[in-house]
Write an enzyme that holds these catalytic residues in place. Structure first.
Site, PDB file in Angstrom:
ATOM      1  N   TYR A  88      39.476  38.280  26.729  1.00  0.00           N
ATOM      2  CA  TYR A  88      38.630  38.115  25.801  1.00  0.00           C
ATOM      3  C   TYR A  88      38.359  39.784  25.552  1.00  0.00           C
ATOM      4  CZ  TYR A  88      38.071  33.333  26.599  1.00  0.00           C
ATOM      5  OH  TYR A  88      38.132  31.847  26.577  1.00  0.00           O
ATOM      6  N   ASP A 107      28.480  28.956  22.218  1.00  0.00           N
ATOM      7  CA  ASP A 107      29.243  29.881  22.695  1.00  0.00           C
ATOM      8  C   ASP A 107      28.512  31.196  22.250  1.00  0.00           C
ATOM      9  OD1 ASP A 107      30.732  28.328  24.258  1.00  0.00           O
ATOM     10  OD2 ASP A 107      32.161  28.106  22.491  1.00  0.00           O
TER      11      ASP A 107
END
Length: 216
Positions: A88, A107
């Site tokens: 990520y 998210d």
């Protein structure tokens, strides 16, 4: 999923008359049958506001693993390991007291100087919304910055970020599920107002779950 503390004065929960209830949307009710467990583990009693000083709480995960929060045990568990050799690009997690049409919390990707541990909470400010379709389902992400990081806290909108930073974020989400043969489509970034509206809606939807669970 993961999480952190998130912020924005405008992000107070509102309940517009046009909001469809969780039952109307046909979503899976995430509220555990044991109300005491739900109150204890959902980052505190759900009757108390998660906002402190105008900021909202987020819960984080650590790349390259995707972790999720267990509503029954209060523990963080490994959900899956990424199938590709990617990580990520920034701290990633979910916004507390929210739920979306895919039955998961909203998210958020939070830009800051340091990586955070799973289960950490961080104050953040929304810069914009990244509309995304994951296998035909809407799965938007809020792009935010840590409100307590002096290198990032001066950013106020998605257009303030360097173009290459946005390109990296977009490319990661376009590619991270390719080895699973899953199709992901990322659309153009939207301004901070869109992120705030999306967050308000997800908070209202979460509130409707709570109301319906108490009626059962």
């Amino acid at each position: 999923m993961a999480g952190f503390p998130f912020s924005i004065p405008e992000m107070a929960c509102c309940c517009p008359s046009t909001l469809r209830s969780a039952r109307d949307l046909g979503l899976v009710n995430p509220v555990t049958k044991n109300r005491r467990n739900y109150q204890r583990h959902q980052c505190g009693d759900y009757r108390r506001s998660p906002f402190r000083g105008g900021y909202m709480g987020l819960d984080l995960i650590t790349p390259p693993m995707n972790t999720s929060y267990s509503k029954t045990s209060g523990l963080i568990k490994v959900d899956r390991v990424l199938y590709s050799s990617v990580v990520y690009p920034h701290n990633y997690g979910f916004i507390l007291r929210t739920i979306c049409k895919d039955s998961d919390p909203m998210d958020a990707l939070v830009l800051m100087q340091e990586p955070l541990l799973p289960g950490s909470f961080v104050r953040a400010r929304a810069l914009g919304l990244m509309p995304m379709i994951d296998q035909g389902e809407k799965d938007d992400k809020i792009i935010a910055v840590c409100a307590d990081d002096p290198e990032f806290r001066h950013y106020n909108d998605i257009k303030d970020l360097p173009p290459h930073c946005l390109a990296e974020i977009c490319r990661f989400f376009e590619d991270y599920k390719k080895n699973e043969n899953k199709e992901v489509a990322v659309e153009d970034f939207l301004p901070a107002e869109a992120a705030i509206d999306a967050n308000k809606y997800s908070m209202d939807l979460h509130a409707s779950y709570i109301v319906e669970s108490l009626r059962q």
